[in-house]
Design an enzyme around this catalytic site. Structure first.
Site, PDB file in Angstrom:
ATOM      1  N   GLU A 220       0.846  -1.195   0.000  1.00 26.07           N
ATOM      2  CA  GLU A 220       0.000   0.000   0.000  1.00 26.07           C
ATOM      3  C   GLU A 220       0.872   1.232   0.000  1.00 26.07           C
ATOM      4  O   GLU A 220       2.008   1.200   0.505  1.00 26.07           O
ATOM      5  CB  GLU A 220      -0.885   0.022   1.255  1.00 26.07           C
ATOM      6  CG  GLU A 220      -1.988  -1.001   1.198  1.00 26.07           C
ATOM      7  CD  GLU A 220      -2.935  -0.930   2.386  1.00 26.07           C
ATOM      8  OE1 GLU A 220      -2.740  -0.065   3.273  1.00 26.07           O
ATOM      9  OE2 GLU A 220      -3.856  -1.748   2.426  1.00 26.07           O
TER      10      GLU A 220
ATOM     11  N   LYS B 236       7.496  -1.201   6.611  1.00 25.93           N
ATOM     12  CA  LYS B 236       7.549   0.040   5.815  1.00 25.93           C
ATOM     13  C   LYS B 236       8.835   0.085   5.006  1.00 25.93           C
ATOM     14  O   LYS B 236       9.894  -0.322   5.488  1.00 25.93           O
ATOM     15  CB  LYS B 236       7.425   1.263   6.718  1.00 25.93           C
ATOM     16  CG  LYS B 236       8.333   1.253   7.900  1.00 25.93           C
ATOM     17  CD  LYS B 236       8.059   2.396   8.845  1.00 25.93           C
ATOM     18  CE  LYS B 236       8.948   2.266  10.061  1.00 25.93           C
ATOM     19  NZ  LYS B 236       8.708   3.215  11.104  1.00 25.93           N
TER      20      LYS B 236
ATOM     21  N   PHE C  59      -7.189   2.454   5.712  1.00 25.76           N
ATOM     22  CA  PHE C  59      -6.485   1.192   5.445  1.00 25.76           C
ATOM     23  C   PHE C  59      -6.854   0.032   6.361  1.00 25.76           C
ATOM     24  O   PHE C  59      -6.337  -1.061   6.193  1.00 25.76           O
ATOM     25  CB  PHE C  59      -4.960   1.402   5.413  1.00 25.76           C
ATOM     26  CG  PHE C  59      -4.385   2.101   6.624  1.00 25.76           C
ATOM     27  CD1 PHE C  59      -4.275   1.465   7.834  1.00 25.76           C
ATOM     28  CD2 PHE C  59      -3.938   3.406   6.515  1.00 25.76           C
ATOM     29  CE1 PHE C  59      -3.731   2.110   8.929  1.00 25.76           C
ATOM     30  CE2 PHE C  59      -3.387   4.064   7.614  1.00 25.76           C
ATOM     31  CZ  PHE C  59      -3.290   3.411   8.821  1.00 25.76           C
TER      32      PHE C  59
ATOM     33  N   ARG D  13      -2.815   8.622  16.812  1.00 34.04           N
ATOM     34  CA  ARG D  13      -2.112   7.435  17.280  1.00 34.04           C
ATOM     35  C   ARG D  13      -1.656   7.624  18.726  1.00 34.04           C
ATOM     36  O   ARG D  13      -1.470   6.665  19.456  1.00 34.04           O
ATOM     37  CB  ARG D  13      -0.974   7.252  16.309  1.00 34.04           C
ATOM     38  CG  ARG D  13       0.240   6.630  16.751  1.00 34.04           C
ATOM     39  CD  ARG D  13       1.151   6.644  15.547  1.00 34.04           C
ATOM     40  NE  ARG D  13       2.414   6.103  15.941  1.00 34.04           N
ATOM     41  CZ  ARG D  13       3.374   5.790  15.106  1.00 34.04           C
ATOM     42  NH1 ARG D  13       3.214   5.981  13.820  1.00 34.04           N
ATOM     43  NH2 ARG D  13       4.502   5.296  15.529  1.00 34.04           N
TER      44      ARG D  13
ATOM     45  N   ARG E 126      -1.920   9.330  11.477  1.00 31.53           N
ATOM     46  CA  ARG E 126      -2.807   8.177  11.580  1.00 31.53           C
ATOM     47  C   ARG E 126      -4.015   8.565  12.433  1.00 31.53           C
ATOM     48  O   ARG E 126      -3.861   9.091  13.530  1.00 31.53           O
ATOM     49  CB  ARG E 126      -2.039   7.052  12.254  1.00 31.53           C
ATOM     50  CG  ARG E 126      -2.773   5.759  12.294  1.00 31.53           C
ATOM     51  CD  ARG E 126      -1.779   4.713  12.678  1.00 31.53           C
ATOM     52  NE  ARG E 126      -2.324   3.389  12.670  1.00 31.53           N
ATOM     53  CZ  ARG E 126      -1.561   2.313  12.703  1.00 31.53           C
ATOM     54  NH1 ARG E 126      -0.258   2.416  12.753  1.00 31.53           N
ATOM     55  NH2 ARG E 126      -2.093   1.114  12.706  1.00 31.53           N
TER      56      ARG E 126
ATOM     57  N   GLU F 130      -4.915   7.268   7.166  1.00 31.01           N
ATOM     58  CA  GLU F 130      -3.910   8.325   7.282  1.00 31.01           C
ATOM     59  C   GLU F 130      -4.518   9.611   6.702  1.00 31.01           C
ATOM     60  O   GLU F 130      -4.906   9.644   5.531  1.00 31.01           O
ATOM     61  CB  GLU F 130      -2.661   7.910   6.488  1.00 31.01           C
ATOM     62  CG  GLU F 130      -1.457   8.781   6.711  1.00 31.01           C
ATOM     63  CD  GLU F 130      -0.606   8.391   7.934  1.00 31.01           C
ATOM     64  OE1 GLU F 130      -1.013   7.519   8.734  1.00 31.01           O
ATOM     65  OE2 GLU F 130       0.468   8.988   8.081  1.00 31.01           O
TER      66      GLU F 130
ATOM     67  N   LYS G 142       2.459   4.390   1.375  1.00 29.86           N
ATOM     68  CA  LYS G 142       2.658   4.925   2.722  1.00 29.86           C
ATOM     69  C   LYS G 142       2.449   6.433   2.620  1.00 29.86           C
ATOM     70  O   LYS G 142       3.285   7.150   2.096  1.00 29.86           O
ATOM     71  CB  LYS G 142       4.058   4.601   3.249  1.00 29.86           C
ATOM     72  CG  LYS G 142       4.254   5.063   4.686  1.00 29.86           C
ATOM     73  CD  LYS G 142       5.614   4.652   5.203  1.00 29.86           C
ATOM     74  CE  LYS G 142       5.747   4.801   6.706  1.00 29.86           C
ATOM     75  NZ  LYS G 142       5.409   6.081   7.253  1.00 29.86           N
TER      76      LYS G 142
ATOM     77  N   ARG H  60       4.575  -3.803  17.657  1.00 34.03           N
ATOM     78  CA  ARG H  60       5.308  -3.672  16.407  1.00 34.03           C
ATOM     79  C   ARG H  60       5.725  -5.075  15.999  1.00 34.03           C
ATOM     80  O   ARG H  60       6.859  -5.477  16.195  1.00 34.03           O
ATOM     81  CB  ARG H  60       6.539  -2.786  16.658  1.00 34.03           C
ATOM     82  CG  ARG H  60       7.136  -2.175  15.401  1.00 34.03           C
ATOM     83  CD  ARG H  60       8.346  -1.319  15.751  1.00 34.03           C
ATOM     84  NE  ARG H  60       8.033  -0.034  16.337  1.00 34.03           N
ATOM     85  CZ  ARG H  60       7.570   1.011  15.666  1.00 34.03           C
ATOM     86  NH1 ARG H  60       7.371   0.918  14.377  1.00 34.03           N
ATOM     87  NH2 ARG H  60       7.314   2.140  16.268  1.00 34.03           N
TER      88      ARG H  60
HETATM   89  P1  AMP Z   1       6.176   4.970  10.862  1.00 32.38           P
HETATM   90  O1  AMP Z   1       5.374   6.090  11.451  1.00 32.38           O
HETATM   91  O2  AMP Z   1       7.336   5.431  10.050  1.00 32.38           O
HETATM   92  O3  AMP Z   1       6.485   3.902  11.882  1.00 32.38           O
HETATM   93  O4  AMP Z   1       5.253   4.221   9.786  1.00 32.38           O
HETATM   94  C1  AMP Z   1       4.024   3.669  10.117  1.00 32.38           C
HETATM   95  C2  AMP Z   1       2.931   4.681   9.909  1.00 32.38           C
HETATM   96  O5  AMP Z   1       2.676   4.881   8.531  1.00 32.38           O
HETATM   97  C3  AMP Z   1       1.580   4.253  10.427  1.00 32.38           C
HETATM   98  O6  AMP Z   1       1.491   4.440  11.812  1.00 32.38           O
HETATM   99  C4  AMP Z   1       0.635   5.139   9.664  1.00 32.38           C
HETATM  100  O7  AMP Z   1       0.480   6.363  10.358  1.00 32.38           O
HETATM  101  C5  AMP Z   1       1.395   5.452   8.391  1.00 32.38           C
HETATM  102  N1  AMP Z   1       0.751   4.929   7.173  1.00 32.38           N
HETATM  103  C6  AMP Z   1       0.683   5.611   6.006  1.00 32.38           C
HETATM  104  N2  AMP Z   1       0.084   4.892   5.063  1.00 32.38           N
HETATM  105  C7  AMP Z   1      -0.252   3.697   5.624  1.00 32.38           C
HETATM  106  C8  AMP Z   1      -0.898   2.523   5.148  1.00 32.38           C
HETATM  107  N3  AMP Z   1      -1.318   2.405   3.896  1.00 32.38           N
HETATM  108  N4  AMP Z   1      -1.066   1.502   6.019  1.00 32.38           N
HETATM  109  C9  AMP Z   1      -0.639   1.592   7.299  1.00 32.38           C
HETATM  110  N5  AMP Z   1      -0.016   2.683   7.805  1.00 32.38           N
HETATM  111  C10 AMP Z   1       0.171   3.729   6.981  1.00 32.38           C
END
Ligand code: AMP
Length: 563
Positions: A246, A421, A340, A268, A253, A298, A248, A415
């Site tokens: 998907e 990611k 999502f 979040r 969030r 998001e 990102k 996690r």
């Molecule tokens: P990170 O904040 O770098 O740990 O990456 C995870 C975050 O990406 C999640 O907590 C979401 O806020 C964001 N995110 C963006 N697009 C998506 C998606 N398609 N699915 C899940 N999380 C997403």
């Protein structure tokens, strides 16, 4: 309960750095706390006055607190300011002043936890004419009743800066220890209810059976599932076989809780942001085809309703922080949400179902519009197809992609390896530390929040580009302080100006334009990679390099290692 009982515990916690010891102290204490006080005490232990989702905050600054201390201690305000500067902490300064005061004034009544909570609550509700004086009166009343050692913590509570260094994990461990219940059950009950106080109370009253019964409900944000990092798309395929990829999206969030016409939006970090996004609330009411549901997505700031390309995260952050004139903001910074996941549906917890099933359900219950859409997705085990999707995501200005295990449940609060990611590598920067701030509370002896700068070799000047503060362990802060102490040029309150000497290698999420720093740029989420003992201040990166990096963004990196 007397407040001084809490003071004793806070004091003991401040004296230790050992996680185990902290958990043991808290567990011992929680065992004997009256049930009615458990929720408030667990919040205090986490350094909070009110639950995050309540939206309540005290919002009182040092100035007002100083006026109250002055009133009770009879000390002039500028003297108090000097003392705070000297001691590095308003709570400690108040304590030292009020020791003298209470030696001459004896109060027969003891300060109770209830009284402290009642006054803290009153402080949140005051606005309008005369509210400042009434606030001072409520603070002064607490200070007048308190034992001198209580005042340290009362002041820190009022300033919402208790900072005992106790993470959520320690409180969960302590609840499990105190009431002899399985830690896993405590963790699960918390991730479903995000209410540590409620979990503690249930553990005490009903033990494991009670904890098992705690389930999610609309109106109470749940602790979200987090993504792990992974090096490459190939690695994602190796780990997940045939995953969903998907986009990102780079935003915030948001959980949407819908109970018929009642909509709640939570971040979040469990903060209630319903008021900030009226257009999402409206879209949710109109386009979720079911009465009771929790979905996740998001929220992203977009250029305009016509040109839907994403805007930098800082624009969205302005929307989140905005508390007034929100309708105007919806026009200047439009947003959309990319949904999502669905985690609760018609009274049923959907977290145990596989992702593919949840996505299908999401597709069924959402009526997609421009503003209210599903996250773009492909399901593939083909590297080339994944790569095309990834490059396209970057070209459209998104952060990268998320690879999701199709069969995995939604593991709230952890996690686990169910989503990964993948983002391009950001090059690190070598920056000079030109300033810092003395910490608060137990960190008062250490310099933190380091002001970073680039070196402009033409003007022989250092231009600030951001502050690096979070994520340091006590030991690192101590080491950094030792390293920087001899470079202090000037101190103003807690702010310290440093001779530009120490160079650090810094990683970051993004470079943004900014008026806050003299370079005209700001780093988002800067974090220390290492101290570059091998580099002098003149070897630091330059404003020119920052411009090159900014201009380079948008061009696609061939290397998509995550950082
Ligand atoms: P990170 O904040 O770098 O740990 O990456 C995870 C975050 O990406 C999640 O907590 C979401 O806020 C964001 N995110 C963006 N697009 C998506 C998606 N398609 N699915 C899940 N999380 C997403």
């Amino acid at each position: 309960m007397d407040f001084s009982k809490l003071t004793k515990i806070f004091h003991r916690l401040e004296e230790t750095n050992s996680r185990l010891e902290m958990a043991a102290i808290v567990a011992d204490f929680l065992k004997n706390v009256p049930e009615k006080d458990l929720p408030q005490i667990t919040l205090f232990l986490r350094g909070r006055i009110f639950p995050a989702w309540s939206g309540k905050e005290i919002g009182i600054g040092n100035k007002l607190v100083i006026r109250a201390i002055s009133k009770v201690s009879g000390t002039k305000e500028d003297k108090i300011e000097d003392l705070i500067r000297e001691m590095g902490d308003t709570g400690l300064a108040a304590e030292s002043l009020l020791v003298k005061k209470t030696q001459t004034t004896l109060f027969s009544e003891k300060l109770t936890l209830d009284k402290v909570c009642a006054n803290l609550e009153k402080l949140t509700n005051l606005t309008g004419n005369g509210s400042q004086d009434r606030k001072i009166a409520y603070i002064s009343e607490l200070l007048a009743f308190a034992e001198p050692e209580d005042t340290r913590y009362i002041i820190r509570l009022i300033l919402e800066e208790l900072r005992l260094g106790i993470g959520e994990g320690i409180v969960k461990d302590a609840i499990a220890q105190a009431f002899q219940v399985d830690l896993k059950l405590v963790e699960h009950a918390y991730s479903m209810s995000t209410d540590l106080g409620g979990v503690a109370k249930t553990a005490k009253q009903e033990g494991c059976e009670g904890l098992k019964k705690i389930t999610m409900k609309t109106g109470r944000p749940i602790d979200v599932m987090l993504a792990k990092k992974i090096g490459s798309l190939q690695e994602a395929l190796d780990k997940l076989g045939k995953p969903a990829f998907e986009i990102k999206y780079d935003g915030a969030r948001i959980q949407i809780h819908k109970e018929n016409d009642r909509i709640g939006l939570y971040t979040r970090r469990l903060e209630d942001v319903t008021k900030q996004f009226p257009e999402i609330v409206k879209a949710a009411k109109e386009n979720i085809k079911t009465g009771s549901v929790i979905v996740e997505g998001e929220v992203v700031a977009i250029k305009s309703d016509k040109d839907r390309s994403p805007r930098p995260f800082q624009d969205l952050s302005r929307r989140i922080k905005r508390k007034y004139k929100i309708p105007e903001m919806t026009k200047t910074i439009p947003v959309e949400i990319n949904l999502f996941d669905v985690i609760f549906y018609c009274g049923e917890d959907k977290t145990r179902e596989g992702f593919l099933k949840r996505r299908k359900l999401l597709e069924e219950i959402i009526n997609q519009t421009d503003r209210f859409r599903l996250a773009e997705q492909i399901i593939t085990d083909d590297l080339d197809a994944a790569e095309v999707f990834y490059r396209n995501a970057l070209e459209l200005g998104h952060e990268g992609v998320i690879a999701k295990n199709l069969d995995a449940p939604y593991q709230a609060g952890s996690r686990v390896g169910y989503m990964y990611k993948i983002k391009p590598v950001m090059e690190t920067l070598d920056l000079v530390i030109i300033g810092a701030t003395w910490g608060e509370g137990r960190r008062a002896r250490w310099l933190g929040s380091y002001l970073l700068a680039v070196f402009d070799s033409e003007r022989e000047d250092y231009m600030a580009i951001g502050r690096m503060g979070t994520g340091f362990k006590d030991k690192q802060l101590e080491e950094m302080t030792e390293l920087l102490r001899e470079d202090i040029i000037k101190e103003n309150g807690k702010e310290v100006k440093l001779k530009p000497k120490v160079v650090v290698e810094v990683a970051y999420e993004e470079i943004q334009k900014s008026k806050t720093y003299s370079s005209g740029y700001a780093l988002r989420f800067p974090r220390l990679v290492r101290i570059r003992v091998d580099k002098s201040q003149y070897d630091a990166d330059t404003p020119q390099r920052i411009r090159e990096l900014i201009e380079g963004v948008g061009s696609i990196e061939t290397d998509y290692l995550d950082h």
